[in-house]
Design a protein around this motif. Structure first.
Motif, mmCIF file in Angstrom:
data_model
loop_
_atom_site.group_PDB
_atom_site.id
_atom_site.type_symbol
_atom_site.label_atom_id
_atom_site.label_comp_id
_atom_site.label_asym_id
_atom_site.label_seq_id
_atom_site.Cartn_x
_atom_site.Cartn_y
_atom_site.Cartn_z
ATOM 1 N N LEU A 188 0.834 -1.200 0.000
ATOM 2 C CA LEU A 188 0.000 0.000 0.000
ATOM 3 C C LEU A 188 0.870 1.251 0.000
ATOM 4 O O LEU A 188 0.657 2.178 -0.788
ATOM 5 C CB LEU A 188 -0.911 0.012 1.234
ATOM 6 N N VAL A 189 1.880 1.272 0.894
ATOM 7 C CA VAL A 189 2.755 2.440 0.975
ATOM 8 C C VAL A 189 3.492 2.642 -0.347
ATOM 9 O O VAL A 189 3.492 3.733 -0.926
ATOM 10 C CB VAL A 189 3.767 2.270 2.129
ATOM 11 N N ALA A 190 4.082 1.545 -0.853
ATOM 12 C CA ALA A 190 4.888 1.663 -2.065
ATOM 13 C C ALA A 190 4.039 2.073 -3.260
ATOM 14 O O ALA A 190 4.506 2.820 -4.136
ATOM 15 C CB ALA A 190 5.590 0.341 -2.349
ATOM 16 N N LEU A 192 1.679 4.102 -3.294
ATOM 17 C CA LEU A 192 1.528 5.559 -3.296
ATOM 18 C C LEU A 192 2.833 6.248 -3.657
ATOM 19 O O LEU A 192 2.857 7.241 -4.380
ATOM 20 C CB LEU A 192 1.075 6.040 -1.924
ATOM 21 N N ALA A 284 -7.698 -6.311 -4.227
ATOM 22 C CA ALA A 284 -7.684 -5.720 -2.891
ATOM 23 C C ALA A 284 -7.129 -4.308 -2.950
ATOM 24 O O ALA A 284 -7.663 -3.386 -2.332
ATOM 25 C CB ALA A 284 -6.863 -6.581 -1.937
ATOM 26 N N PHE A 287 -9.592 -2.152 -4.508
ATOM 27 C CA PHE A 287 -10.716 -1.979 -3.597
ATOM 28 C C PHE A 287 -10.388 -0.940 -2.528
ATOM 29 O O PHE A 287 -11.223 -0.130 -2.148
ATOM 30 C CB PHE A 287 -11.063 -3.312 -2.933
ATOM 31 N N LEU A 288 -9.156 -0.954 -2.029
ATOM 32 C CA LEU A 288 -8.782 0.004 -0.991
ATOM 33 C C LEU A 288 -8.485 1.373 -1.577
ATOM 34 O O LEU A 288 -8.204 2.322 -0.853
ATOM 35 C CB LEU A 288 -7.553 -0.502 -0.222
ATOM 36 N N PHE A 290 -5.976 2.008 -3.786
ATOM 37 C CA PHE A 290 -4.552 2.200 -4.033
ATOM 38 C C PHE A 290 -4.121 1.606 -5.365
ATOM 39 O O PHE A 290 -2.940 1.511 -5.646
ATOM 40 C CB PHE A 290 -3.722 1.581 -2.918
#
Lengths: 349, 335
Positions: A188-190, A192, A284, A287-288, A290
């Motif tokens: 998730l972090v990467a 972004l 996923a 969906f989130l 990202f």
């Protein structure tokens, strides 16, 4: 004399019986030999595997379903006449927006439907079926490419660490370290962090595709590496490797010619299971929020976009979710069947 | 055994340090600026001072060291103070969230119980459902129950939580009105009605998580039982006249539980990962929800701390799995 005669007779008789039995035995043997030749021609290992695979009902069903979904999303958009990106304007917009699937007529005769859009349209009037087909293309493309990348990394790391003794410890520690990383938060972090530089390099869609595929590939190779390493270590002790080494085969040939063909079965099993993981991870992420940008249909994105209004339009959640689930289910069944077919302990039973 | 545990604990320190460094370096690349939300009327030199006050002017290794110090020394001190009412940590700078300007550990302490409740209950429910299913479908292999069970677990294994979640909301919250769709984290359980309310709001997220865990565990339980049912000791147990119940539920079950228990322990990080999505679907104000908020808000100290907490969970559940394996299986000896 009489004894001699008797004995020779005896011998003769004996010889005759021996002869008889010998010919009989030979004939029997010949019959059984020819029988085996007629009944089962020499079979290659792959034919055996195929037989075992076709016996596994779930695997056949999974394989057929996956193939059907792949073919549908590849040729679907060119057959289905509605363009997924088409935005109706003016009066068309009011007429076409928020139509329901035609099967809603069964229980609700007053439902707003349009027979040209069998699965309905979204709040901007875009055809749901066309968007599902186009979204499937992206989702499956991401799944296959990410799987290929993860298999490539995993096999490379596994072969090197099984083959080169000096690197084994280091590579396996790195594998353990990757297994201990909290992967979903890091992805998730990467996703972004690297979004902007990559979209500048490859354009919006290409950049995000590259980003998601590489993120999934880089974070899912560890199991393949472990399995491949174990198999390489076991293969290294086998006689044919010793034979190949003794006739002076170079290390690279030893790996490509003698080891990789024998590693195909674990690699194929983790490849099929890898497709499932990759599709789920991509969905996923989308969906989130990202993953792919809004208005760029993938199954996860379609699901995410319609969750807010799912009490009014449940079909917009159900169809993409169903397609993700069916794809993953079919791939999992395929993987199960492959594992059974490629396992020599189960094969032939 | 004890020396093994100590050795593993000592070995996990460099692993965790390395993970902390990896997370730190990854976040170092982040383009986000904590001053982005500060009004434009604030002059640049004041902004620079604010940046320094957040500890951003120093070189990377100093900041990494400071973060480690905060995480491993100052925060435990704060916790100690909280427990015993002392004030050792009065002047220390804690890990501060850029978004809420509150210490990150206050957020963790507030949101962790929600996550632990949902994840813990889901795990317990899943184990209670999965183990009997696994035992029975292995005992009656290829029976109708086994076929159906295998299919259902395969479905549960394949359907992602971000689909089952909305689906359950549509069915049970929107159409049937049985359960609320959104988890109310401010609910205080002090009497019977609020307890019932808590149960009903926990039902859907727990079910979504439990479905997935059940599928994994019962698949594993079944194959582990099948491995053991064909062993010689089972025939011996039957031959000496033990009842079928004793053979299956005592002899076979005990031996098949060994790999299953370790799988349950190894699965804990995956469950927390799944909890991120489930919390998002049901708006549970847990640690995963906070993580998503922090990532979206570019709140780097919070992201770093929460991600590291996830890493600690993973490393320790791996350790627990290994230790349990050694305790349960006397054939395994660690020297």
């Amino acid at each position: 004399m009489s004894f001699m005669e008797f004995s020779t007779q005896g011998y003769v008789m004996n010889d005759k019986t021996l002869d008889k039995t010998a010919t009989e035995q030979f004939q029997e043997a010949h019959v059984t030999l020819s029988d085996t030749i007629i009944l089962s021609p020499p079979r290659s290992q792959w034919l055996e595997i195929w037989d075992q695979f076709t016996k596994h009902k779930g695997a056949m069903f999974g394989g057929a379903l996956f193939l059907a979904i792949v073919i549908a999303v590849i040729i679907g958009p060119s057959i289905w006449w509605v363009d997924a990106q088409y935005l109706p304007t003016g009066r068309d917009f009011i007429k076409l927006r928020d139509t329901r699937p035609i099967y809603n007529l069964i229980w609700d005769p007053s439902a707003k439907v349009n027979w040209l859009h069998p699965l309905g349209t979204d709040n901007l009037g875009r055809d749901t079926l066309a968007r599902l087909l186009e979204g499937g293309q992206v989702s499956i493309a991401v799944g296959l490419t990410a799987m290929a990348l993860s298999i490539l990394i995993g096999t490379f790391v596994g072969v090197i660490s099984g083959f080169v003794r000096g690197l084994d410890g280091l590579l396996m520690r790195i594998t353990d370290l990757f297994l201990a990383l909290p992967l979903l938060p890091l992805i998730l972090v990467a996703s972004l962090l690297f979004r902007e530089p990559l979209t500048k390099l490859f354009g919006v869609e290409g950049g995000v595709f590259f980003l998601i595929v590489s993120l999934i590939g880089v974070t899912s190779w560890m199991r393949t590496a472990r399995v491949v390493r174990g198999d390489v270590l076991a293969l290294k002790e086998r006689e044919f490797i010793l034979a190949a080494q003794s006739i002076g085969t170079s290390s690279s040939k030893l790996v490509t010619r003698h080891m990789l063909p024998n590693l195909m079965s674990p690699i194929m099993v983790s490849a099929t299971l890898g497709i499932a993981t990759a599709i789920i991870t991509e969905s996923a992420l989308s969906f989130l929020g990202f993953g792919f940008p809004p208005d760029f249909p993938t199954w996860g994105r379609l699901l995410n976009d319609s969750v807010d209004r799912m009490d009014l339009y449940p079909e917009r959640v159900i169809w993409p979710g169903l397609l993700i689930s069916l794809t993953v289910l079919s791939v999992n069944y395929l993987g199960d069947g492959l594992r059974d077919a490629l396992d020599p302990r189960i094969r032939g039973r | 055994m004890l020396t093994y545990i100590i050795r593993r604990l000592v070995l996990s320190v460099p692993t965790l340090l390395f993970i902390a460094l990896a997370i730190f370096l990854l976040l170092e690349l982040a383009p986000g600026d904590p001053m982005a939300t500060v009004p434009l009327t604030v002059p640049p030199e004041v902004k620079e001072k604010m940046r320094l006050a957040l500890g951003l002017g120093e070189p990377i290794y100093v900041r990494f060291w400071k973060w480690l110090l905060q995480f491993f020394w100052i925060e435990p001190k704060v916790f100690f103070d909280y427990l015993f009412g002392t004030n050792y940590s009065q002047d220390d700078l804690r890990v501060i969230s850029w978004l809420s300007r509150a210490p990150v550990f206050d957020i963790v302490v507030k949101s962790m119980p929600q996550t632990l409740w949902v994840v813990g209950v889901a795990n317990i429910v899943a184990v209670i459902i999965a183990i009997p299913i696994g035992i029975y479908s292995a005992y009656k292999q290829y029976s109708a129950f086994d076929q159906v069970g295998t299919f259902v677990t395969m479905v549960g294994f394949s359907v992602p939580p971000f689909f089952t979640g909305p689906l359950m909301i549509v069915i049970f919250a929107v159409w049937l009105h049985w359960f609320p769709s959104i988890y109310d984290t401010t609910l205080v359980v002090d009497d019977w009605t609020s307890f019932k309310k808590q149960l009903s709001q926990m039902f859907l997220p727990v079910m979504v998580l439990a479905l997935q865990i059940t599928a994994q565990i019962s698949r594993f339980m079944r194959s582990s039982m099948l491995d053991n049912l064909n062993q010689d000791y089972v025939r011996t147990a039957r031959a000496k006249g033990l009842s079928e119940k004793t053979v299956v539920l005592v002899h076979v079950l005990r031996n098949s539980m060994i790999p299953v228990v370790t799988v349950i322990a190894l699965n804990i990080p995956t469950i927390f990962g799944g909890a991120i999505i489930t919390e998002q679907v049901f708006k549970v104000n847990g640690i995963g929800y906070q993580l998503i908020l922090a990532i979206q808000g570019n709140d780097l100290p919070t992201v770093q701390t929460l991600t590291f907490i996830f890493a600690v969970l993973i490393v320790f559940s791996n350790l627990i799995a290994d230790v349990l394996y050694g305790i349960l299986d006397p054939r395994i000896r660690y020297e």
